[in-house]
Write an enzyme that holds these catalytic residues in place. Structure first.
Site: not given
Ligand code: SPD
Length: 322
Positions: A62, A92-93, A117, A137, A168, A187
């Protein structure tokens, strides 16, 4: 963006005139096509003003972009899609880590899929019962870039309980012995490009096998405003695959499309798991605050509230039982 030279403003396909706009382009590596208008949220665009581009590069998987935004701090975008910002990453985390880990009595072994991350690792490491944190990852350049630009997240890799596997996750889980983990946290980025396989049935089946009886999965599950069909499909697969309980929870993340993101929580057959009420509250975690930054978003009230669905979502997501 008056101060940004035109050459810099154009340096990334998704940065146009000093704004990163999530709908400008999407490159499908498999079919080698550059799409305009991301198929995940057609007809809309969320934009962040770019003050300075800090990094741009291309891995085998990417395009990676880091920039300083005007109002959300530093931002990480993959293939032009915002993955996190310094301002709202906590929502989020913290939720994706603590919703599952606070729902079981004493998690010891945890697997993170994606999460390069390090932010989810940072949150898991607050749990003192945890002995092993595996992370799989696929993109090591994401890890390196985050170590450089997001030290408050990548600090998660410094925990001696963390074992990093670059590769993978589908393959990794296929080779994982049955009953290895108390919790698996997926995640992932959106299910286009490298994360496509992560919403398909075989992937969920390998997770269910890798979990102990009464083990839990928390899987990134998009927006209830935008992705009803995708969520219905994922829920339906999970209800067939996980013989314990299956729930949808959600949280507010202002920089994700529609400002919210959801999680699917599942448990395997075994000791029953009541996700709706945290049995292992974060407030009682010895390591939750000591020596590290405070939990900013998650608490036990937010945990319970995350499972309350708007009426439309209740109808759409609970009627998808196969
Ligand atoms: N639309 C974005 C969704 C992202 C989800 N993953 C975010 C990674 C953060 N650790």
């Amino acid at each position: 963006m008056a101060s940004m030279p035109e050459s810099e403003a154009k340096c990334h396909a998704t940065v146009v005139s000093g704004w990163l706009s999530e709908s400008n382009s999407y490159s499908d590596k498999v079919n080698k096509v550059l799409y305009y208008n991301n198929p995940m949220w057609p007809g809309e665009a969320h934009s962040l003003k770019v003050e300075k581009i800090l990094y741009q590069g291309k891995s085998d998987y990417q395009e990676i972009l880091v920039f300083e935004s005007s109002t959300y701090g530093k931002v990480l975008a993959l293939d032009g899609i915002v993955q996190l910002t310094e301002k709202d990453e906590c929502a989020y985390q913290e939720m994706i880590a603590h919703l599952p880990l606070c729902s079981i009595p004493s998690p010891k072994t945890v697997l993170v899929v994606g999460g390069g991350d390090g932010g989810v690792l940072r949150e898991i490491s607050r749990h003192s019962s945890v002995e092993i944190i595996d992370i799989c990852e696929i993109d090591d350049l994401v890890i390196d870039v985050c170590k450089k630009f997001f030290p408050d997240l990548s600090v998660g890799f410094d925990d001696p309980r963390v074992r990093l596997h670059v590769g993978d996750a589908v393959e990794f889980l296929r080779n994982t012995p049955e009953g290895t983990y108390d919790a698996v946290i997926v995640d992932s980025s959106d299910p286009i490009g490298p994360a496509q396989e992560l919403v398909e049935k075989p992937f969920f089946e390998t997770i269910a096998k890798a979990l102990k009886p009464g083990g839990v999965l928390c899987n990134q599950a998009e927006s209830l405003w935008l992705h009803t069909h995708l969520i219905q499909d994922m829920l339906s697969i999970c209800r067939q695959t996980f013989k314990g309980s299956v729930h949808y929870a959600w949280t507010s993340v202002p920089t994700y499309p529609s400002g919210v993101i959801g999680f699917i929580l599942c448990s395997t057959d075994g000791p029953p798991v009541n996700f709706l009420s945290p049995i292992n509250p974060i407030e009682k975690q010895k390591g939750a605050h000591g020596g590290r930054r405070e939990v900013r978003f998650y608490n036990s009230e937010i945990h319970r509230a995350a499972f309350a669905l708007p009426s439309f979502a209740k109808r759409e997501l609970t009627s998808s039982v196969p």
